[in-house]
Design a protein around this motif. Sequence first.
Motif, PDB file in Angstrom:
ATOM      1  N   ALA A  17       0.842  -1.191   0.000  1.00 37.76           N
ATOM      2  CA  ALA A  17       0.000   0.000   0.000  1.00 37.76           C
ATOM      3  C   ALA A  17       0.881   1.247   0.000  1.00 37.76           C
ATOM      4  CB  ALA A  17      -0.907   0.010   1.224  1.00 37.76           C
ATOM      5  N   CYS A  18       0.484   2.236  -0.745  1.00 39.59           N
ATOM      6  CA  CYS A  18       1.178   3.515  -0.764  1.00 39.59           C
ATOM      7  C   CYS A  18       0.479   4.418   0.247  1.00 39.59           C
ATOM      8  CB  CYS A  18       1.116   4.119  -2.175  1.00 39.59           C
ATOM      9  SG  CYS A  18       2.087   5.627  -2.359  1.00 39.59           S
ATOM     10  N   GLN A  19       1.250   4.930   1.220  1.00 37.96           N
ATOM     11  CA  GLN A  19       0.666   5.725   2.302  1.00 37.96           C
ATOM     12  C   GLN A  19       1.486   6.974   2.576  1.00 37.96           C
ATOM     13  OE1 GLN A  19       0.458   3.242   5.756  1.00 37.96           O
ATOM     14  NE2 GLN A  19      -1.131   1.944   4.908  1.00 37.96           N
ATOM     15  N   ILE A  20       0.791   8.048   2.871  1.00 39.34           N
ATOM     16  CA  ILE A  20       1.412   9.322   3.240  1.00 39.34           C
ATOM     17  C   ILE A  20       0.867   9.723   4.609  1.00 39.34           C
ATOM     18  CG2 ILE A  20       1.550  11.788   2.662  1.00 39.34           C
ATOM     19  CD1 ILE A  20       3.075  10.119   0.707  1.00 39.34           C
ATOM     20  N   TYR A  21       1.781  10.167   5.475  1.00 38.87           N
ATOM     21  CA  TYR A  21       1.330  10.640   6.781  1.00 38.87           C
ATOM     22  C   TYR A  21       0.764  12.041   6.617  1.00 38.87           C
ATOM     23  CZ  TYR A  21       1.091  11.453  11.756  1.00 38.87           C
ATOM     24  OH  TYR A  21       0.642  11.725  13.028  1.00 38.87           O
ATOM     25  N   ASP A  22      -0.487  12.200   6.971  1.00 32.95           N
ATOM     26  CA  ASP A  22      -1.185  13.477   6.858  1.00 32.95           C
ATOM     27  C   ASP A  22      -1.052  14.229   8.185  1.00 32.95           C
ATOM     28  OD1 ASP A  22      -2.908  15.603   6.476  1.00 32.95           O
ATOM     29  OD2 ASP A  22      -4.540  14.385   5.682  1.00 32.95           O
ATOM     30  N   VAL A  23      -0.277  15.311   8.184  1.00 35.43           N
ATOM     31  CA  VAL A  23      -0.007  16.066   9.405  1.00 35.43           C
ATOM     32  C   VAL A  23      -1.273  16.741   9.924  1.00 35.43           C
ATOM     33  CG1 VAL A  23       1.388  17.924  10.401  1.00 35.43           C
ATOM     34  CG2 VAL A  23       2.364  16.436   8.667  1.00 35.43           C
ATOM     35  N   GLU A  24      -2.140  17.202   9.025  1.00 33.26           N
ATOM     36  CA  GLU A  24      -3.366  17.884   9.434  1.00 33.26           C
ATOM     37  C   GLU A  24      -4.325  16.936  10.150  1.00 33.26           C
ATOM     38  OE1 GLU A  24      -5.060  19.983   6.121  1.00 33.26           O
ATOM     39  OE2 GLU A  24      -3.159  20.963   5.672  1.00 33.26           O
ATOM     40  N   ASN A  25      -4.451  15.732   9.675  1.00 35.32           N
ATOM     41  CA  ASN A  25      -5.241  14.686  10.336  1.00 35.32           C
ATOM     42  C   ASN A  25      -4.250  13.588  10.704  1.00 35.32           C
ATOM     43  OD1 ASN A  25      -7.664  16.011   9.622  1.00 35.32           O
ATOM     44  ND2 ASN A  25      -7.570  15.075   7.606  1.00 35.32           N
ATOM     45  N   PRO A  26      -3.715  13.600  11.920  1.00 36.50           N
ATOM     46  CA  PRO A  26      -2.579  12.731  12.257  1.00 36.50           C
ATOM     47  C   PRO A  26      -2.856  11.235  12.028  1.00 36.50           C
ATOM     48  CG  PRO A  26      -3.261  14.053  14.156  1.00 36.50           C
ATOM     49  CD  PRO A  26      -4.193  14.351  13.047  1.00 36.50           C
ATOM     50  N   GLU A  27      -2.789  10.851  10.764  1.00 32.93           N
ATOM     51  CA  GLU A  27      -2.932   9.453  10.378  1.00 32.93           C
ATOM     52  C   GLU A  27      -2.427   9.283   8.947  1.00 32.93           C
ATOM     53  OE1 GLU A  27      -7.526   9.434   8.782  1.00 32.93           O
ATOM     54  OE2 GLU A  27      -7.159   8.938  10.861  1.00 32.93           O
ATOM     55  N   PHE A  28      -2.294   8.056   8.532  1.00 34.94           N
ATOM     56  CA  PHE A  28      -1.872   7.785   7.165  1.00 34.94           C
ATOM     57  C   PHE A  28      -3.080   7.817   6.242  1.00 34.94           C
ATOM     58  CE2 PHE A  28       1.764   6.043   9.392  1.00 34.94           C
ATOM     59  CZ  PHE A  28       2.804   6.459   8.579  1.00 34.94           C
ATOM     60  N   ARG A  29      -2.844   8.315   5.030  1.00 33.44           N
ATOM     61  CA  ARG A  29      -3.884   8.339   4.006  1.00 33.44           C
ATOM     62  C   ARG A  29      -3.321   7.704   2.741  1.00 33.44           C
ATOM     63  NH1 ARG A  29      -2.143  11.658   0.281  1.00 33.44           N
ATOM     64  NH2 ARG A  29      -0.944  13.501   0.815  1.00 33.44           N
ATOM     65  N   PRO A  30      -4.187   7.213   1.857  1.00 37.07           N
ATOM     66  CA  PRO A  30      -3.701   6.649   0.592  1.00 37.07           C
ATOM     67  C   PRO A  30      -3.019   7.721  -0.253  1.00 37.07           C
ATOM     68  CG  PRO A  30      -5.991   6.040   0.991  1.00 37.07           C
ATOM     69  CD  PRO A  30      -5.629   7.071   2.022  1.00 37.07           C
ATOM     70  N   CYS A  31      -2.069   7.297  -1.060  1.00 40.69           N
ATOM     71  CA  CYS A  31      -1.312   8.199  -1.926  1.00 40.69           C
ATOM     72  C   CYS A  31      -2.155   8.672  -3.110  1.00 40.69           C
ATOM     73  CB  CYS A  31      -0.094   7.485  -2.502  1.00 40.69           C
ATOM     74  SG  CYS A  31       1.136   7.029  -1.285  1.00 40.69           S
ATOM     75  N   THR A  32      -1.808   9.852  -3.587  1.00 40.09           N
ATOM     76  CA  THR A  32      -2.364  10.321  -4.853  1.00 40.09           C
ATOM     77  C   THR A  32      -1.562   9.666  -5.976  1.00 40.09           C
ATOM     78  OG1 THR A  32      -0.840  12.186  -5.011  1.00 40.09           O
ATOM     79  CG2 THR A  32      -2.915  12.569  -3.810  1.00 40.09           C
ATOM     80  N   ALA A  33      -2.002   9.841  -7.207  1.00 38.75           N
ATOM     81  CA  ALA A  33      -1.295   9.247  -8.354  1.00 38.75           C
ATOM     82  C   ALA A  33       0.156   9.737  -8.410  1.00 38.75           C
ATOM     83  CB  ALA A  33      -2.029   9.568  -9.651  1.00 38.75           C
ATOM     84  N   ASP A  34       0.387  11.025  -8.183  1.00 38.42           N
ATOM     85  CA  ASP A  34       1.756  11.558  -8.214  1.00 38.42           C
ATOM     86  C   ASP A  34       2.611  10.997  -7.079  1.00 38.42           C
ATOM     87  OD1 ASP A  34       1.324  13.045 -10.489  1.00 38.42           O
ATOM     88  OD2 ASP A  34       0.892  14.913  -9.400  1.00 38.42           O
ATOM     89  N   GLU A  35       2.034  10.839  -5.903  1.00 39.73           N
ATOM     90  CA  GLU A  35       2.772  10.330  -4.743  1.00 39.73           C
ATOM     91  C   GLU A  35       3.171   8.863  -4.940  1.00 39.73           C
ATOM     92  OE1 GLU A  35       0.802  13.212  -1.322  1.00 39.73           O
ATOM     93  OE2 GLU A  35      -0.191  11.322  -1.873  1.00 39.73           O
TER      94      GLU A  35
END
Length: 183
Positions: free
Chosen positions: A74-92
């Motif tokens: 899974a591609c995941q990015i840590y979202d600082v605004e909502n302290p949790e991981f979210r799925p990546c966008t196509a560019d990410e």
Amino acid sequence: SCSSEFGVAFSGRRYCEFAEAFGTNGLGCTPEHEGGDPAQCLTVCGGDLQAPLEAIKTKIIGLLGSFCLSKPPACQIYDVENPEFRPCTADERLDPENFEPSIQIWMQCLKTVDQGGRCDEIIPRMQIDRSEWHVVPHSSCAGGYAIELESGRLWPAGAEIFVESIVEKRPSAGRSGRLWSLL
């Protein structure tokens, strides 16, 4: 043929053919086999075996220091605004580092040679720090990615390695989610 402080060597045509059978994983060459520069070929004729042994060590580290993932992580990015991981966008998804948060690697060595195992020492199950490995795209892996150890790192002889990964569940019938995969 050549002679050095180690003795006399004769043409190793069969050894070169044997090494070539391993394709890119083989070592050694002769100029007539690959049209290469003789200085780039491994030979025992120079008297100093350090260069051939270093080349073998480098090749082994490359082969043993990476392994394929059977499913795409899974591609995941840590979202600082909502302290949790979210799925990546196509560019990410273009950055392999964004797949690393969904992977954990564990190692253990439970039996020494004296106990019938292959380990030099007992190593209880421990997590391998993310600074010691990274994810790389790899087209020949079923999951499209491989784990590579950082340069110079090798697993201890006889160690068992476990890779746990969150994989993206393909959406079906309006559902989506994540699964853990133990490789």
